[in-house]
Design a protein around this motif. Sequence first.
Motif, PDB file in Angstrom:
ATOM      1  N   GLY A  59      18.779  47.681  89.778  1.00 37.03           N
ATOM      2  CA  GLY A  59      18.733  48.547  90.941  1.00 37.03           C
ATOM      3  C   GLY A  59      19.488  49.808  90.594  1.00 37.03           C
ATOM      4  O   GLY A  59      20.559  49.740  89.974  1.00 37.03           O
ATOM      5  N   ASP A  60      18.939  50.962  90.952  1.00 36.57           N
ATOM      6  CA  ASP A  60      19.594  52.210  90.557  1.00 36.57           C
ATOM      7  C   ASP A  60      19.277  53.322  91.550  1.00 36.57           C
ATOM      8  O   ASP A  60      18.109  53.615  91.815  1.00 36.57           O
ATOM      9  CB  ASP A  60      19.142  52.619  89.154  1.00 36.57           C
ATOM     10  CG  ASP A  60      19.856  53.868  88.645  1.00 36.57           C
ATOM     11  OD1 ASP A  60      21.024  54.061  89.015  1.00 36.57           O
ATOM     12  OD2 ASP A  60      19.249  54.637  87.888  1.00 36.57           O
ATOM     13  N   TYR A  61      20.322  53.950  92.054  1.00 37.45           N
ATOM     14  CA  TYR A  61      20.167  55.054  93.002  1.00 37.45           C
ATOM     15  C   TYR A  61      19.393  56.202  92.375  1.00 37.45           C
ATOM     16  O   TYR A  61      18.627  56.890  93.047  1.00 37.45           O
ATOM     17  CB  TYR A  61      21.551  55.527  93.442  1.00 37.45           C
ATOM     18  CG  TYR A  61      21.535  56.609  94.498  1.00 37.45           C
ATOM     19  CD1 TYR A  61      21.272  56.304  95.830  1.00 37.45           C
ATOM     20  CD2 TYR A  61      21.783  57.940  94.161  1.00 37.45           C
ATOM     21  CE1 TYR A  61      21.254  57.291  96.805  1.00 37.45           C
ATOM     22  CE2 TYR A  61      21.771  58.929  95.119  1.00 37.45           C
ATOM     23  CZ  TYR A  61      21.512  58.605  96.439  1.00 37.45           C
ATOM     24  OH  TYR A  61      21.502  59.596  97.403  1.00 37.45           O
ATOM     25  N   ARG A  62      19.569  56.384  91.058  1.00 35.98           N
ATOM     26  CA  ARG A  62      18.902  57.492  90.366  1.00 35.98           C
ATOM     27  C   ARG A  62      17.538  57.087  89.799  1.00 35.98           C
ATOM     28  O   ARG A  62      16.940  57.816  89.016  1.00 35.98           O
ATOM     29  CB  ARG A  62      19.815  58.041  89.262  1.00 35.98           C
ATOM     30  CG  ARG A  62      21.090  58.624  89.843  1.00 35.98           C
ATOM     31  CD  ARG A  62      21.882  59.456  88.851  1.00 35.98           C
ATOM     32  NE  ARG A  62      22.978  60.082  89.561  1.00 35.98           N
ATOM     33  CZ  ARG A  62      24.180  59.532  89.730  1.00 35.98           C
ATOM     34  NH1 ARG A  62      24.423  58.326  89.218  1.00 35.98           N
ATOM     35  NH2 ARG A  62      25.127  60.161  90.400  1.00 35.98           N
ATOM     36  N   LYS A  63      17.092  55.911  90.158  1.00 34.09           N
ATOM     37  CA  LYS A  63      15.731  55.441  89.898  1.00 34.09           C
ATOM     38  C   LYS A  63      15.413  55.262  88.411  1.00 34.09           C
ATOM     39  O   LYS A  63      14.265  55.462  87.986  1.00 34.09           O
ATOM     40  CB  LYS A  63      14.710  56.378  90.566  1.00 34.09           C
ATOM     41  CG  LYS A  63      14.892  56.457  92.075  1.00 34.09           C
ATOM     42  CD  LYS A  63      13.869  57.345  92.746  1.00 34.09           C
ATOM     43  CE  LYS A  63      14.092  57.396  94.252  1.00 34.09           C
ATOM     44  NZ  LYS A  63      13.129  58.283  94.937  1.00 34.09           N
ATOM     45  N   ASN A  64      16.411  54.839  87.638  1.00 34.92           N
ATOM     46  CA  ASN A  64      16.162  54.484  86.245  1.00 34.92           C
ATOM     47  C   ASN A  64      16.007  52.969  86.083  1.00 34.92           C
ATOM     48  O   ASN A  64      16.061  52.453  84.965  1.00 34.92           O
ATOM     49  CB  ASN A  64      17.313  54.982  85.360  1.00 34.92           C
ATOM     50  CG  ASN A  64      17.340  56.499  85.258  1.00 34.92           C
ATOM     51  OD1 ASN A  64      16.312  57.135  85.060  1.00 34.92           O
ATOM     52  ND2 ASN A  64      18.523  57.090  85.420  1.00 34.92           N
ATOM     53  N   HIS A  65      15.829  52.263  87.188  1.00 39.19           N
ATOM     54  CA  HIS A  65      15.848  50.803  87.161  1.00 39.19           C
ATOM     55  C   HIS A  65      14.624  50.214  86.447  1.00 39.19           C
ATOM     56  O   HIS A  65      14.747  49.227  85.739  1.00 39.19           O
ATOM     57  CB  HIS A  65      15.955  50.247  88.577  1.00 39.19           C
ATOM     58  CG  HIS A  65      14.945  50.781  89.533  1.00 39.19           C
ATOM     59  ND1 HIS A  65      14.844  52.110  89.852  1.00 39.19           N
ATOM     60  CD2 HIS A  65      13.965  50.168  90.249  1.00 39.19           C
ATOM     61  CE1 HIS A  65      13.871  52.295  90.714  1.00 39.19           C
ATOM     62  NE2 HIS A  65      13.312  51.129  90.973  1.00 39.19           N
ATOM     63  N   ILE A  66      13.465  50.826  86.633  1.00 41.33           N
ATOM     64  CA  ILE A  66      12.264  50.295  85.983  1.00 41.33           C
ATOM     65  C   ILE A  66      12.341  50.519  84.479  1.00 41.33           C
ATOM     66  O   ILE A  66      12.022  49.622  83.684  1.00 41.33           O
ATOM     67  CB  ILE A  66      10.994  50.932  86.580  1.00 41.33           C
ATOM     68  CG1 ILE A  66      10.854  50.548  88.062  1.00 41.33           C
ATOM     69  CG2 ILE A  66       9.750  50.493  85.804  1.00 41.33           C
ATOM     70  CD1 ILE A  66       9.683  51.193  88.762  1.00 41.33           C
ATOM     71  N   LYS A  67      12.779  51.697  84.060  1.00 40.87           N
ATOM     72  CA  LYS A  67      12.916  51.988  82.628  1.00 40.87           C
ATOM     73  C   LYS A  67      13.900  51.024  81.966  1.00 40.87           C
ATOM     74  O   LYS A  67      13.635  50.492  80.878  1.00 40.87           O
ATOM     75  CB  LYS A  67      13.374  53.424  82.413  1.00 40.87           C
ATOM     76  CG  LYS A  67      13.511  53.805  80.938  1.00 40.87           C
ATOM     77  CD  LYS A  67      13.967  55.241  80.775  1.00 40.87           C
ATOM     78  CE  LYS A  67      14.006  55.628  79.296  1.00 40.87           C
ATOM     79  NZ  LYS A  67      14.870  54.750  78.486  1.00 40.87           N
ATOM     80  N   ALA A  68      15.050  50.782  82.624  1.00 40.58           N
ATOM     81  CA  ALA A  68      16.051  49.880  82.047  1.00 40.58           C
ATOM     82  C   ALA A  68      15.492  48.467  81.894  1.00 40.58           C
ATOM     83  O   ALA A  68      15.726  47.801  80.875  1.00 40.58           O
ATOM     84  CB  ALA A  68      17.295  49.865  82.921  1.00 40.58           C
ATOM     85  N   THR A  69      14.746  48.015  82.892  1.00 42.22           N
ATOM     86  CA  THR A  69      14.160  46.674  82.837  1.00 42.22           C
ATOM     87  C   THR A  69      13.105  46.586  81.742  1.00 42.22           C
ATOM     88  O   THR A  69      13.069  45.622  80.961  1.00 42.22           O
ATOM     89  CB  THR A  69      13.555  46.313  84.206  1.00 42.22           C
ATOM     90  OG1 THR A  69      14.555  46.443  85.215  1.00 42.22           O
ATOM     91  CG2 THR A  69      13.038  44.881  84.213  1.00 42.22           C
ATOM     92  N   ASP A  70      12.247  47.597  81.658  1.00 47.73           N
ATOM     93  CA  ASP A  70      11.207  47.594  80.629  1.00 47.73           C
ATOM     94  C   ASP A  70      11.794  47.727  79.223  1.00 47.73           C
ATOM     95  O   ASP A  70      11.274  47.129  78.269  1.00 47.73           O
ATOM     96  CB  ASP A  70      10.199  48.715  80.889  1.00 47.73           C
ATOM     97  CG  ASP A  70       9.265  48.401  82.045  1.00 47.73           C
ATOM     98  OD1 ASP A  70       9.196  47.214  82.435  1.00 47.73           O
ATOM     99  OD2 ASP A  70       8.615  49.321  82.566  1.00 47.73           O
ATOM    100  N   ASP A  71      12.861  48.509  79.080  1.00 49.55           N
ATOM    101  CA  ASP A  71      13.507  48.648  77.769  1.00 49.55           C
ATOM    102  C   ASP A  71      14.064  47.306  77.292  1.00 49.55           C
ATOM    103  O   ASP A  71      13.954  46.952  76.106  1.00 49.55           O
ATOM    104  CB  ASP A  71      14.637  49.676  77.835  1.00 49.55           C
ATOM    105  CG  ASP A  71      14.128  51.113  77.892  1.00 49.55           C
ATOM    106  OD1 ASP A  71      12.916  51.323  77.673  1.00 49.55           O
ATOM    107  OD2 ASP A  71      14.946  52.016  78.151  1.00 49.55           O
ATOM    108  N   PHE A  72      14.668  46.543  78.201  1.00 52.86           N
ATOM    109  CA  PHE A  72      15.199  45.227  77.839  1.00 52.86           C
ATOM    110  C   PHE A  72      14.063  44.291  77.441  1.00 52.86           C
ATOM    111  O   PHE A  72      14.170  43.542  76.472  1.00 52.86           O
ATOM    112  CB  PHE A  72      15.986  44.647  79.018  1.00 52.86           C
ATOM    113  CG  PHE A  72      16.704  43.363  78.704  1.00 52.86           C
ATOM    114  CD1 PHE A  72      18.016  43.374  78.245  1.00 52.86           C
ATOM    115  CD2 PHE A  72      16.084  42.135  78.882  1.00 52.86           C
ATOM    116  CE1 PHE A  72      18.681  42.184  77.954  1.00 52.86           C
ATOM    117  CE2 PHE A  72      16.734  40.938  78.600  1.00 52.86           C
ATOM    118  CZ  PHE A  72      18.041  40.975  78.136  1.00 52.86           C
ATOM    119  N   LEU A  73      12.959  44.357  78.188  1.00 54.41           N
ATOM    120  CA  LEU A  73      11.804  43.509  77.889  1.00 54.41           C
ATOM    121  C   LEU A  73      11.227  43.841  76.513  1.00 54.41           C
ATOM    122  O   LEU A  73      10.896  42.940  75.732  1.00 54.41           O
ATOM    123  CB  LEU A  73      10.742  43.684  78.973  1.00 54.41           C
ATOM    124  CG  LEU A  73       9.528  42.762  78.892  1.00 54.41           C
ATOM    125  CD1 LEU A  73       9.919  41.323  79.169  1.00 54.41           C
ATOM    126  CD2 LEU A  73       8.454  43.218  79.887  1.00 54.41           C
TER     127      LEU A  73
END
Length: 339
Positions: A192-206
Amino acid sequence: MVLKIAVMGMGVAGSYLIARLKNSEHEVVGYERMPEDRHDSICAWGTIKPVLQEFCKKVDRDFNDFLIHDGKNMHVKMNNDVKFDIGLHGLCTYDKLALIKDFIKDSKIIYGESPSLEELESQYDMIVDCTGFHRVYLPKLEEDFFLPTYEYKVEYENGLPYDDFYIEPFPGMSGYFWYFPLGEKWAHIGAGDYRKNHIKATDDFLKKHGGKVVKTKGRPIRLATPNKCKPFYKDKVVGVGESIGTVYALLGEGIIPSMQCVEIFLENMNDFEAYEKAVDEHYKVYGKVFNFVRAKIHKDFNFFKSLPDFLAIFRYMKKNEDRFGMDIKISDLMKVAKA
């Protein structure tokens, strides 16, 4: 006085409230807007085992029947590459959806419907809004504050990337990435991210660790605390759980706070004014936590100015170490605060 009560939303708060009211004198009906075969539980399944065991005892359930992973250490990686472990004593993952469904299995639940407030008011004496972030039946908030979140349930055929909980707080405390183990070959990964980097962070880990995505979920989570979520009630409607801001902003944790809110409601359900006062008192420190987190996110943070709130947060968490299920050290909080 026997009441006809509609409980709206079969998430953590609504399902637990239904279970607690099961043997009361009241006539209680639950509503879930999703069809029964699509009724799901949003967000990671992390909680504190001893606390959930006590809640489950109140409704004759054994929490151990739903336990998946009992944590020993939380691995933390800061954005400045500082790494450390936090000792755990109670933080666990559990089958959240299975417990929700077990709470409501013997009750009258109407699925796939989201009736209007007018329809409900014509049929019921009390409408309990447990619709979480959406707050469907309460007045809209003048000023809200929330984080978008995104999560995968991932299957790992060749071994888990981490043996225990793992988190990466984002710069400025705008949110964090999480990895929660779910047994021998599954995990929830998300952010979860206020600055909306949450999807990128999740996909990078995947991409880095692989795995097969078996389920995808996304939703906003309210960080605005009860003192900012008034009104709690209007006419026949009263809010319980995340609909009135019961999320601990520093951790994004809402399961235990929502169930605590159910207990406060049950003690005061015949007096909404008393309920509001009890909620204000119980969640008073949440306002300090929210101010601390919001200042960091908005880059309006001055450590010395925020020191009284920081110390109040530390004392609260240290005093309630068992409730948070982890070793609370001021040095660890300092690392997060200074990131």
